[in-house]
Design a protein around this motif. Sequence first.
Motif, short mmCIF file in Angstrom:
data_model
loop_
_atom_site.label_atom_id
_atom_site.label_comp_id
_atom_site.label_asym_id
_atom_site.label_seq_id
_atom_site.Cartn_x
_atom_site.Cartn_y
_atom_site.Cartn_z
N LYS A 43 4.42 -2.98 5.49
CA LYS A 43 5.68 -2.74 4.79
C LYS A 43 5.49 -2.23 3.36
O LYS A 43 6.09 -1.22 2.97
N SER A 44 4.68 -2.89 2.57
CA SER A 44 4.50 -2.51 1.17
C SER A 44 3.88 -1.12 1.05
O SER A 44 4.38 -0.26 0.31
N VAL A 45 2.80 -0.88 1.78
CA VAL A 45 2.11 0.41 1.69
C VAL A 45 3.00 1.53 2.21
O VAL A 45 3.12 2.59 1.59
N LEU A 46 3.67 1.30 3.36
CA LEU A 46 4.54 2.35 3.90
C LEU A 46 5.75 2.60 3.00
O LEU A 46 6.25 3.72 2.94
N GLY A 47 6.20 1.58 2.29
CA GLY A 47 7.26 1.80 1.30
C GLY A 47 6.81 2.77 0.23
O GLY A 47 7.56 3.65 -0.20
N GLN A 48 5.55 2.64 -0.20
CA GLN A 48 4.99 3.56 -1.19
C GLN A 48 4.81 4.96 -0.59
O GLN A 48 5.03 5.97 -1.27
N VAL A 49 4.39 5.04 0.68
CA VAL A 49 4.26 6.34 1.35
C VAL A 49 5.62 7.05 1.34
O VAL A 49 5.71 8.23 0.98
N LEU A 50 6.67 6.34 1.71
CA LEU A 50 8.00 6.96 1.74
C LEU A 50 8.48 7.33 0.34
O LEU A 50 9.17 8.34 0.16
N ALA A 51 8.11 6.55 -0.67
CA ALA A 51 8.42 6.93 -2.06
C ALA A 51 7.70 8.23 -2.41
O ALA A 51 8.26 9.10 -3.09
N GLY A 52 6.48 8.38 -1.94
CA GLY A 52 5.74 9.62 -2.15
C GLY A 52 6.39 10.80 -1.45
O GLY A 52 6.44 11.91 -1.99
N VAL A 53 6.91 10.58 -0.23
CA VAL A 53 7.66 11.62 0.48
C VAL A 53 8.84 12.06 -0.37
O VAL A 53 9.09 13.26 -0.55
N ASP A 112 -10.20 10.04 -8.72
CA ASP A 112 -9.53 8.76 -8.88
C ASP A 112 -8.82 8.37 -7.60
O ASP A 112 -8.75 7.20 -7.24
N SER A 113 -8.29 9.38 -6.89
CA SER A 113 -7.66 9.16 -5.59
C SER A 113 -7.62 10.49 -4.85
O SER A 113 -7.77 11.56 -5.46
N GLY A 142 -0.93 2.88 -5.09
CA GLY A 142 -0.99 4.16 -5.80
C GLY A 142 -1.47 5.29 -4.90
O GLY A 142 -0.92 6.39 -4.92
N ALA A 143 -2.46 5.00 -4.08
CA ALA A 143 -2.96 6.00 -3.15
C ALA A 143 -1.90 6.34 -2.11
O ALA A 143 -1.80 7.48 -1.66
N ALA A 144 -1.10 5.35 -1.72
CA ALA A 144 -0.04 5.56 -0.74
C ALA A 144 1.04 6.50 -1.26
O ALA A 144 1.61 7.29 -0.50
N LEU A 145 1.31 6.46 -2.56
CA LEU A 145 2.26 7.41 -3.16
C LEU A 145 1.74 8.84 -2.98
O LEU A 145 2.50 9.74 -2.58
N LEU A 146 0.47 9.05 -3.27
CA LEU A 146 -0.14 10.37 -3.08
C LEU A 146 -0.12 10.74 -1.60
O LEU A 146 0.20 11.88 -1.25
N ALA A 147 -0.44 9.79 -0.73
CA ALA A 147 -0.44 10.05 0.72
C ALA A 147 0.95 10.49 1.19
O ALA A 147 1.08 11.39 2.02
N GLY A 148 1.99 9.87 0.65
CA GLY A 148 3.35 10.25 1.03
C GLY A 148 3.68 11.67 0.60
O GLY A 148 4.29 12.43 1.36
N PHE A 149 3.28 12.03 -0.61
CA PHE A 149 3.49 13.39 -1.09
C PHE A 149 2.76 14.38 -0.18
O PHE A 149 3.31 15.41 0.23
#
Length: 166
Positions: free
Chosen positions: A142-152, A73-74, A7-14
């Motif tokens: 892989k999993s966390v960076l996938g979420q980062v790119l989803a955030g992007v 929360d994040s 969840g934090a990785a999604l925010l990080a990607g954004f």
Amino acid sequence: MTSPADGAALLAGFVLAHAVWNVSDLPNGELLVPFAVSEVENERSLERFEADTQEEAIAAGKAAMQGAMSTADSWAFARDGTMDRDGKEVDVLSVDFWSKGMPEPMTVIQEYQPPTKSSPFRLIGKPILVENGVAQSSAAAKSVLGQVLAGVRSHSKVAVLWNSWQ
């Protein structure tokens, strides 16, 4: 099963996308003003950290994020900087990120080439995940960076530009 880091990785990607968008057209020699996005009960707020020097601005941002670990929360904190790659100093954007349930923040680093008179802005390579001060292998990240790119991809202005910058 998702982890707090996902969840934090999604925010990080954004936040990474927003930072990249900002630096993609900065005048030569200017740096990104460090900024953070915090989430509290699904509400996001942005805070910029301006100071006389980049070092002071980054220190203020890091201190604010340490304090936010008890109220948010994040959060994700972006800054401009450099790192050594093969004996050469290269430009990078770093985004520290954290959410409740994570023992420590993680960092995603994206190398970039600032725009010059002879070449356009571009991203170099893939983002790197750093955990506990250690760059993680592609497999481990892989999993966390996938979420980062989803955030992007969730950033409406950057989603259509990201691939053209690579």
